[in-house]
Design a protein around this motif. Structure first.
Motif, PDB file in Angstrom:
ATOM      1  N   SER A  52      -1.984 -13.698 -10.804  1.00  0.00           N
ATOM      2  CA  SER A  52      -1.395 -12.961  -9.004  1.00  0.00           C
ATOM      3  C   SER A  52      -0.919 -11.668 -10.168  1.00  0.00           C
ATOM      4  O   SER A  52      -1.329 -11.165 -11.187  1.00  0.00           O
ATOM      5  N   GLU A  53      -0.206 -11.377  -9.200  1.00  0.00           N
ATOM      6  CA  GLU A  53       0.460  -9.327  -9.276  1.00  0.00           C
ATOM      7  C   GLU A  53      -0.213  -8.107  -9.987  1.00  0.00           C
ATOM      8  O   GLU A  53      -0.329  -8.057 -10.759  1.00  0.00           O
ATOM      9  N   THR A  54      -0.864  -8.142  -9.069  1.00  0.00           N
ATOM     10  CA  THR A  54      -2.193  -6.662  -8.746  1.00  0.00           C
ATOM     11  C   THR A  54      -1.449  -5.939  -9.811  1.00  0.00           C
ATOM     12  O   THR A  54      -2.356  -5.091  -9.706  1.00  0.00           O
ATOM     13  N   PRO A  55      -0.238  -4.902  -9.714  1.00  0.00           N
ATOM     14  CA  PRO A  55       0.175  -3.807  -9.965  1.00  0.00           C
ATOM     15  C   PRO A  55       0.052  -4.235 -11.606  1.00  0.00           C
ATOM     16  O   PRO A  55       0.305  -3.031 -11.830  1.00  0.00           O
ATOM     17  N   LEU A 108     -11.308  -7.754  -4.255  1.00  0.00           N
ATOM     18  CA  LEU A 108     -10.339  -7.461  -5.622  1.00  0.00           C
ATOM     19  C   LEU A 108     -10.172  -5.850  -5.722  1.00  0.00           C
ATOM     20  O   LEU A 108      -9.115  -5.404  -5.818  1.00  0.00           O
ATOM     21  N   ILE A 109     -11.466  -5.745  -5.321  1.00  0.00           N
ATOM     22  CA  ILE A 109     -11.522  -3.989  -5.209  1.00  0.00           C
ATOM     23  C   ILE A 109     -10.445  -3.220  -4.260  1.00  0.00           C
ATOM     24  O   ILE A 109      -9.904  -2.778  -4.416  1.00  0.00           O
ATOM     25  N   GLY A 110     -11.027  -4.097  -3.269  1.00  0.00           N
ATOM     26  CA  GLY A 110      -9.730  -3.490  -1.558  1.00  0.00           C
ATOM     27  C   GLY A 110      -8.707  -3.951  -2.094  1.00  0.00           C
ATOM     28  O   GLY A 110      -7.228  -3.045  -1.778  1.00  0.00           O
ATOM     29  N   GLN A 111      -8.170  -4.951  -2.862  1.00  0.00           N
ATOM     30  CA  GLN A 111      -6.576  -4.834  -3.432  1.00  0.00           C
ATOM     31  C   GLN A 111      -5.915  -3.618  -4.206  1.00  0.00           C
ATOM     32  O   GLN A 111      -4.740  -3.101  -3.427  1.00  0.00           O
ATOM     33  N   ILE A 112      -7.188  -3.590  -5.224  1.00  0.00           N
ATOM     34  CA  ILE A 112      -6.644  -2.433  -6.071  1.00  0.00           C
ATOM     35  C   ILE A 112      -5.787  -1.081  -4.661  1.00  0.00           C
ATOM     36  O   ILE A 112      -5.406   0.066  -5.274  1.00  0.00           O
ATOM     37  N   LYS A 113      -7.308  -0.959  -4.223  1.00  0.00           N
ATOM     38  CA  LYS A 113      -7.400   0.225  -3.963  1.00  0.00           C
ATOM     39  C   LYS A 113      -5.884   0.302  -2.106  1.00  0.00           C
ATOM     40  O   LYS A 113      -5.356   1.314  -2.212  1.00  0.00           O
ATOM     41  N   TRP A 114      -5.670  -0.345  -2.033  1.00  0.00           N
ATOM     42  CA  TRP A 114      -5.150  -1.001  -0.773  1.00  0.00           C
ATOM     43  C   TRP A 114      -3.605  -0.728  -1.400  1.00  0.00           C
ATOM     44  O   TRP A 114      -2.866   0.362  -1.515  1.00  0.00           O
ATOM     45  N   TRP A 115      -2.801  -1.410  -2.925  1.00  0.00           N
ATOM     46  CA  TRP A 115      -1.558  -0.574  -3.682  1.00  0.00           C
ATOM     47  C   TRP A 115      -1.828   0.464  -3.759  1.00  0.00           C
ATOM     48  O   TRP A 115      -0.804   1.370  -4.512  1.00  0.00           O
ATOM     49  N   GLU A 116      -3.107   1.139  -4.073  1.00  0.00           N
ATOM     50  CA  GLU A 116      -3.182   2.874  -4.551  1.00  0.00           C
ATOM     51  C   GLU A 116      -2.302   3.276  -3.557  1.00  0.00           C
ATOM     52  O   GLU A 116      -1.958   4.462  -3.388  1.00  0.00           O
ATOM     53  N   SER A 117      -3.261   3.175  -2.250  1.00  0.00           N
ATOM     54  CA  SER A 117      -2.623   3.571  -0.821  1.00  0.00           C
ATOM     55  C   SER A 117      -1.100   3.176  -0.681  1.00  0.00           C
ATOM     56  O   SER A 117      -0.042   4.028  -0.046  1.00  0.00           O
ATOM     57  N   PHE A 167     -11.105 -20.398 -11.789  1.00  0.00           N
ATOM     58  CA  PHE A 167     -10.174 -19.448 -12.631  1.00  0.00           C
ATOM     59  C   PHE A 167     -10.245 -18.697 -10.760  1.00  0.00           C
ATOM     60  O   PHE A 167     -11.352 -17.961 -10.600  1.00  0.00           O
ATOM     61  N   VAL A 168      -8.690 -18.127  -9.813  1.00  0.00           N
ATOM     62  CA  VAL A 168      -8.809 -17.630  -8.929  1.00  0.00           C
ATOM     63  C   VAL A 168      -8.026 -16.536  -9.253  1.00  0.00           C
ATOM     64  O   VAL A 168      -6.785 -16.591 -10.074  1.00  0.00           O
ATOM     65  N   PHE A 169      -7.780 -15.168  -7.883  1.00  0.00           N
ATOM     66  CA  PHE A 169      -6.681 -14.493  -8.543  1.00  0.00           C
ATOM     67  C   PHE A 169      -6.051 -14.462  -6.935  1.00  0.00           C
ATOM     68  O   PHE A 169      -6.432 -14.482  -5.626  1.00  0.00           O
ATOM     69  N   MET A 170      -4.952 -14.142  -7.336  1.00  0.00           N
ATOM     70  CA  MET A 170      -4.045 -14.331  -5.584  1.00  0.00           C
ATOM     71  C   MET A 170      -2.891 -12.993  -5.606  1.00  0.00           C
ATOM     72  O   MET A 170      -2.341 -12.080  -6.334  1.00  0.00           O
ATOM     73  N   ASP A 171      -2.971 -11.522  -4.771  1.00  0.00           N
ATOM     74  CA  ASP A 171      -2.948 -10.268  -4.262  1.00  0.00           C
ATOM     75  C   ASP A 171      -0.692 -10.753  -4.439  1.00  0.00           C
ATOM     76  O   ASP A 171      -1.072 -11.057  -3.355  1.00  0.00           O
ATOM     77  N   THR A 172      -0.593 -10.447  -4.771  1.00  0.00           N
ATOM     78  CA  THR A 172       1.258 -10.402  -5.147  1.00  0.00           C
ATOM     79  C   THR A 172       1.246  -9.193  -5.221  1.00  0.00           C
ATOM     80  O   THR A 172       1.012  -8.460  -6.148  1.00  0.00           O
ATOM     81  N   PRO A 173       2.873  -9.094  -4.962  1.00  0.00           N
ATOM     82  CA  PRO A 173       3.133  -7.567  -5.694  1.00  0.00           C
ATOM     83  C   PRO A 173       3.542  -8.240  -7.508  1.00  0.00           C
ATOM     84  O   PRO A 173       3.450  -9.832  -7.972  1.00  0.00           O
ATOM     85  N   GLY A 174       4.391  -6.827  -8.190  1.00  0.00           N
ATOM     86  CA  GLY A 174       4.159  -7.561  -9.431  1.00  0.00           C
ATOM     87  C   GLY A 174       5.991  -8.210  -9.373  1.00  0.00           C
ATOM     88  O   GLY A 174       6.323  -8.570 -11.061  1.00  0.00           O
ATOM     89  N   TYR A 175       6.289  -9.002  -8.278  1.00  0.00           N
ATOM     90  CA  TYR A 175       8.385  -9.591  -8.750  1.00  0.00           C
ATOM     91  C   TYR A 175       7.712 -10.441  -9.093  1.00  0.00           C
ATOM     92  O   TYR A 175       7.716 -11.062  -7.860  1.00  0.00           O
TER      93      TYR A 175
END
Length: 507
Positions: A304-307, A329-338, A394-402
């Motif tokens: 996890s920890e998308t940032p 995953l690309i959509g989650q990266i773009k969301w975080w940039e915005s 192996f999977v990924f979950m969108d979360t903050p880095g905190y």
């Protein structure tokens, strides 16, 4: 002095394994250092002109902001973040990833088999606040239950956990923020490490107890219970009612016993916090090996920890099992940039001051070390925050880095064990899923012996290989899943690390 580490033939920097003083000449460099450089920090392998790319792990981590001679310290004073190019080669490493699974003999652990087929590594009674207004009540009730010794005779009950938080009202009754909180509360209430749950509300909040009750179904009478402070008669009456409920529930929860269960039943959360210059060299790659071993057993490893994959997402995308997985995953990266831009920040606001003191200069460098936790197998699925993880592998979950927010999401998704690497040191713990902490260096392992479960600094000395350390981590995961107490559990940590991601308008 010893030779600095060269992590990839194309690297323009190397990493010092011990602190160097001015005038020291690292083996193989042939140039005296102009000033002191801490362990875990970078020095230039070649002359770098201003504007030249700085390369570590064979990847771009930033630009030189001035001319940097061979042997000079490379860090925030002369290296800066730059937005990486987004030339993704989706699926380019998928074939290799599919053949990367290590061969293994199926093994088991001692877990609590639940009626829905899932397996717990612990057996807690959970008190879940639906709103901040009931947080103090459940915390006081839990403290009184623990100090009273009323659960001491129930050997199969690990205790009572109070899942209190700071939201639940002053929010919209629908939308992303509401959905996230509901997923978190329900994910913890139904977690395989929880034998029974008592929801406690105030009575007039947005996150109504009745809304949670609507999920109960046939399991409601045994496993799930509810009350509100307003209906029960106030604070003291509610505390007394909670204690009476727990006294009634405990004998039934205690009927659960451990039995042999396959390692395929495990979902393991991969975390790092307080990272340093050794994180991507020792603990994270070793945890990556353990992750591969979990996947080889048919289990699930959750990164996890998308940032903190930003700038390294191409490594995961090259192993994406489908175009749909990659696009999510690309959509989650773009969301975080915005999201960061809207709030006047930068993705490079992470790393933290402690990360930088430990030798990490940019988020790109931090991310390249962080994704090493993910091992080498295909990326099978991408989840939103606190969504139930249903896929194996192996999977990924969108979360903050905190860390507390990230782990709260992973546990809500079903993770029964958390493995947490740290270089600067961490006092983190979690409930109802225990946390195992891995120290990146011998110094940290010796400095915080009550907090660190396993040291990985012996990888630097060559006393053990990354593969063998990964096997040690796997064995520790298996033992902890079977009931071995982690250091954070022994310290009683985890009561304050339940932090749902609060997103959306606070009204």
């Amino acid at each position: 002095m010893s030779a600095p580490l060269i992590l990839h033939p194309n690297d323009t920097v190397s990493v010092l394994t011990v602190r160097a003083m001015a005038g020291d000449v690292p083996l193989g460099l042939g140039t005296a250092l102009a000033g002191p450089v801490p362990a875990g920090h970078k020095i230039a392998r070649v002359d770098l002109r201003a504007g030249a790319p700085v390369v570590k792990f064979g990847q771009f981590i930033g630009h030189a902001t001035q001319d940097i001679p061979v042997g000079a310290h490379v860090h925030s004073h002369n290296c800066t973040f730059a937005t990486p190019e987004k030339g993704y080669n989706i699926g380019s490493a998928l074939v290799a990833a599919r053949t990367a699974l290590p061969s293994c003999i199926p093994c088991d652990f001692q877990g609590f088999k639940r009626s829905d087929g899932r397996v717990g590594t612990r057996n807690y009674i959970a008190l879940v606040a639906t709103v901040n207004c009931s947080a103090s009540v459940i915390r006081r009730a839990a403290a009184e239950i623990e100090t009273s010794g009323m659960l001491a005779s129930y050997s199969n009950v690990d205790g009572v956990v109070a899942l209190a938080h700071g939201t639940g009202c002053g929010m919209a009754g629908s939308g992303l923020g509401y959905d996230i909180l509901e997923r978190v509360l329900w994910g913890h209430a139904t977690h395989p490490n929880v034998g029974a749950t008592l929801f406690v509300g105030l009575g007039c909040e947005v996150m109504q107890v009745a809304r949670m009750r609507s999920h109960f179904g046939d399991a409601g009478t045994d496993r799930f219970h509810t009350l509100t402070i307003q209906e029960t008669g106030g604070t003291l009456a509610t505390i007394a009612s909670i204690k009476a409920h727990v006294a009634d529930i405990a004998p039934r929860v205690n009927l659960a016993t451990r039995s042999s269960q396959p390692m395929s039943a495990l979902r393991v959360a991969l975390q790092c916090g307080g990272s340093d210059g050794f994180s991507g060299i020792t603990a994270n790659p070793a945890l990556g090996v353990a992750s591969d071993l979990i996947v080889a057993q048919g289990g699930t490893a959750i990164l996890s920890e998308t940032p903190e994959i930003y700038g390294a997402e191409q490594i995961l995308l090259s192993r994406a099992s489908s175009a749909q997985v990659a696009e999510k995953l690309i959509g989650q990266i773009k969301w975080w940039e915005s999201y960061v831009a809207q709030n006047g920040g930068s993705m490079d606001n992470n790393p933290s001051p402690g990360n930088k003191q430990g030798g990490i200069t940019t988020i790109l460098e931090k991310s390249l070390g962080a994704v090493a936790k993910a091992g080498t197998t295909p990326l099978m699925a991408v989840y939103g925050y606190a969504e139930t993880v249903r896929d194996e592998g192996f999977v990924f979950m969108d979360t903050p880095g905190y860390d507390p927010v990230s782990v709260t999401g992973q546990i809500a998704g079903g993770a029964q064990i958390v493995v947490f690497t740290t270089g600067r040191g961490s006092a983190f713990g979690s409930k109802p899923a225990p946390t195992i902490k891995l120290a990146t260096s011998d110094r940290l392992f010796a400095q915080m012996p009550d907090d660190m479960d396993l040291g990985t600094g012996d990888i630097i000395s060559g006393a053990i290989s990354i593969a063998d350390k990964g096997q040690q981590i796997f064995d520790l995961i298996r033992a902890t899943a079977s009931g071995q107490v982690s250091k954070s559990e022994a310290l009683g940590l985890g009561n304050n690390e339940f932090v749902p991601w609060q997103i959306g308008a606070v009204m």
